[in-house]
Scaffold this active site. Structure first.
Site, PDB file in Angstrom:
ATOM      1  CE  LYS A   4      51.574  38.063  63.004  1.00 51.21           C
ATOM      2  NZ  LYS A   4      50.607  38.713  62.611  1.00 51.21           N
TER       3      LYS A   4
ATOM      4  CB  SER B 206      52.807  41.348  60.162  1.00 53.01           C
ATOM      5  OG  SER B 206      51.544  40.904  60.865  1.00 53.01           O
TER       6      SER B 206
ATOM      7  CB  SER C 174      48.978  40.687  59.029  1.00 53.54           C
ATOM      8  OG  SER C 174      49.478  42.111  59.079  1.00 53.54           O
TER       9      SER C 174
END
Lengths: 95, 522
Positions: free
Chosen positions: B81, B190, B214
């Site tokens: 990420k 997210s 997330s």
């Protein structure tokens, strides 16, 4: 509690974010919606409750007061948008 | 093991066996994933691809296998990420304000992964500063879920410049591949790029971060496994901070066992994070015994929220039935302050964010937009650098922390937070683990809920309490909704009891059976 346009402009200034004049009304509406929604927290009885400040039950560790890192100014300033000779440059602050 | 036709469809555990048995090399495995990433660029899952670095790491991994010195993740190609700082590789947090930022250091979590031999395929897209539940707030554009109905089409790009008629007659057709979507679904957020890339078989696993759901909500939306460990398990050092008392990193994988393998490498004490906990990290795969006889599974009655779709209710009941059939004992429990978790979160998280994001000032790194003086330079930089959602949260955070409002908002929210944490502590007298749905719906389309922040925030209604209380939570795929899209079940555990989560998740995975592939995959 309701935020007016002037208060939103003031908060934006405190946060150092330029918000175009034309967006202030819309933004005030959204922020008021959120603040109205969180009002429900008033329903919760929190008398005598300590605010939660630590997620995990542990005391913060201490370390020896000694230099553990550093000595590479090139790497520290490598990402600076403006600067020279290991300094960060900003617009003139003092007249 | 015979050589499989599609290396990208192996689980991490299977790939480790194949690498050990020399059925294929780490370079072959990595190349297969690099090709898959190139083939599926239409999903917009990556912000930065690092194929050269990946091949270099894979070659080093093959050398270690040859010498018999391979680590626990050796040769496994992963996605990271783009909230984790990676030395020498652009790190953006999906924000314009971090333009061009190349960290001179490596986050602890990625260091741990590389120590154990992992290969990095690139940096994955996310919501800007991890603020969002649909991966639509990224400066680099939304991530498209691989569950979206669509197809690849070949289009002739034509000539780039207007040529003469003669050249026009001689020119070769230049096919360009494009994606045509009937409906673009969100992968959740997210960690949307992480979710999409794992589900679409572009990476074997990915790192995520979870501040309010997330990791777990996107895992549910794309049909994969995602675990947010206990606060303090994974070091936050080198992860771009959103809300420091809530942020926690974790793995996103296609199987429970893979999550157990990957978390063991990510977790561990780190003196550089003052909230990192000095506890031994167990071998989580040993928890996958399948034996949950006598385990008390708490069913919180407050999670039956108004207007919850019948299929979510049905899925939850299905989960209870599976666990009961395996010998567990469902117990009704009460978490009375559940409905206040989301509003408390939307004070605490923006407050911490407004403080953390004060560092983006155009001086030391990232974007700078000039102004007539220092103050104007700050305001211009931050005005241009932050997107609408991030700006909204900074302003709310600034307001609730400002003089005169601190007690009414921030302090009150921190007290409610203590109440929520206490609810869980009381529940542990009655149960060993808690079962809930992960999200109140399946994935929605890009553009939906975009103008209504509160409707978007409701996505995290079931996941946020665990962040406020610092507890571990895992989402496991449990089947498809009536719209044919994945749905996950969530398990919440006691602090540092990730092992029970893995054990119970393994039982759900087994009972749910093999999950269908998304329509778009390598």
């Amino acid at each position: 509690m309701s935020l007016d346009k002037a208060t939103v402009a003031k908060v934006a200034h405190l946060a150092r974010i330029r918000v175009p004049e034309g967006e202030l009304d819309h933004l005030a509406g959204q922020l008021n919606g959120l603040l109205g929604w969180v009002e429900q927290l008033r329903e919760v009885d929190t008398d005598g409750v300590e605010p939660m400040t630590s997620v995990v039950a542990q005391t913060l560790r201490r370390r020896a007061d000694a230099v553990a890192d550093g000595g590479y100014p090139d790497r520290v300033v490598a990402n600076a948008p403006d600067g020279a000779e290991h300094f960060f440059a900003v617009p003139k602050v003092v007249e | 093991m015979t050589k499989p036709t599609r290396l990208t469809h192996l689980s991490m555990a299977e790939a480790l066996e194949g690498l050990k048995a020399k059925d294929f090399t780490a370079v072959e495995l990595t190349r297969a994933h690099i090709d898959a990433i190139a083939d599926l660029r239409g999903l917009n899952a990556f912000i930065t691809e690092t194929p050269d670095l990946a091949l270099e790491q894979a070659a080093a991994s093959d050398a270690r296998y040859a010498k018999g010195e391979a680590g626990p993740l050796d040769g496994l190609p992963l996605g990271i990420k783009d909230l984790f700082c990676t030395r020498g590789v652009l790190t953006t947090a999906a924000s314009h304000i971090l333009d061009g930022f190349v960290p001179p250091y490596e986050s602890t979590v990625t260091s741990n992964l590389f120590r154990d031999g992992a290969v990095m395929l690139g940096k994955l897209n996310l919501d800007e500063f991890a603020m969002g539940s649909a991966n639509i707030t990224s400066y680099y554009g939304p991530v498209v879920s691989p569950w979206s109905p669509g197809r690849k089409i070949q289009r002739d790009a034509g000539t780039t410049a207007a040529g003469s008629e003669l050249l026009e007659g001689l020119r070769q057709p230049r096919p360009v591949t494009e994606w045509e979507w009937d409906r673009r679904l969100v992968p959740g957020g997210s960690s949307g790029g992480s979710a999409a890339s794992v589900a679409a078989r572009m990476v074997m696993g990915a790192t995520g971060t979870d501040t309010g759901g997330s990791i777990r909500q996107p895992a549910s939306f794309v049909g994969i496994v995602g675990i947010k460990p206990t606060y303090g398990r994974c070091s936050r050092w080198g992860i771009v901070a959103f809300a420091s008392s809530l942020d926690q990193a974790g793995p996103m994988t296609r199987t429970v066992k893979d999550a157990a393998i990957m978390l063991r490498s990510m977790a561990g004490f780190d003196p550089k994070d003052s909230t990192s906990v000095d506890l031994p990290v167990p071998d989580y795969t040993k928890a996958l015994t399948g034996d949950i006889r006598g385990l008390r599974v708490g069913i919180p009655k407050e999670y039956r929220v108004d207007g919850m779709p019948a299929e979510i209710e049905r899925l939850w009941q299905q989960g209870m039935d599976w666990l009961k059939a395996a010998g567990a004992v469902p117990v009704e429990i009460s978490l009375p302050h559940t409905k206040y978790a989301l509003p408390a979160y939307y004070i605490v998280a923006p407050a911490e964010a407004s403080s953390n994001l004060a560092r983006y000032d155009g001086v030391r790194f990232g974007l700078r937009v000039e102004g007539k003086d220092l103050k104007e330079m700050y305001e211009n930089t931050r005005g241009e650098g932050f997107g609408a959602e991030v700006r909204r949260r900074i302003l709310i955070g600034t307001y609730v922390l400002s003089a005169g409002y601190y007690d009414a908002y921030y302090l009150k929210a921190q007290k409610v937070r203590a109440r929520i944490a206490q609810d869980f502590t009381s529940a542990w007298d009655k149960c060993d683990v808690i079962l809930t749905p992960t999200a109140p719906s399946t994935a929605f389309a890009i553009g939906d809920k975009q103008d209504d922040p509160i409707a978007m925030y409701l996505n995290d209604v079931f996941t946020v309490p665990a962040n406020l209380a610092g507890l571990p939570g895992i989402s496991v795929p449990a089947g498809l909704g009536s719209d044919g899209l994945p749905l996950g079940l969530q398990l919440l555990g006691k602090p540092f009891d990730e092992e029970t989560l893995f054990r119970v998740a393994g039982v759900i995975e087994q009972a749910a059976g093999p999950q269908p592939l998304p329509p778009v995959h390598s």
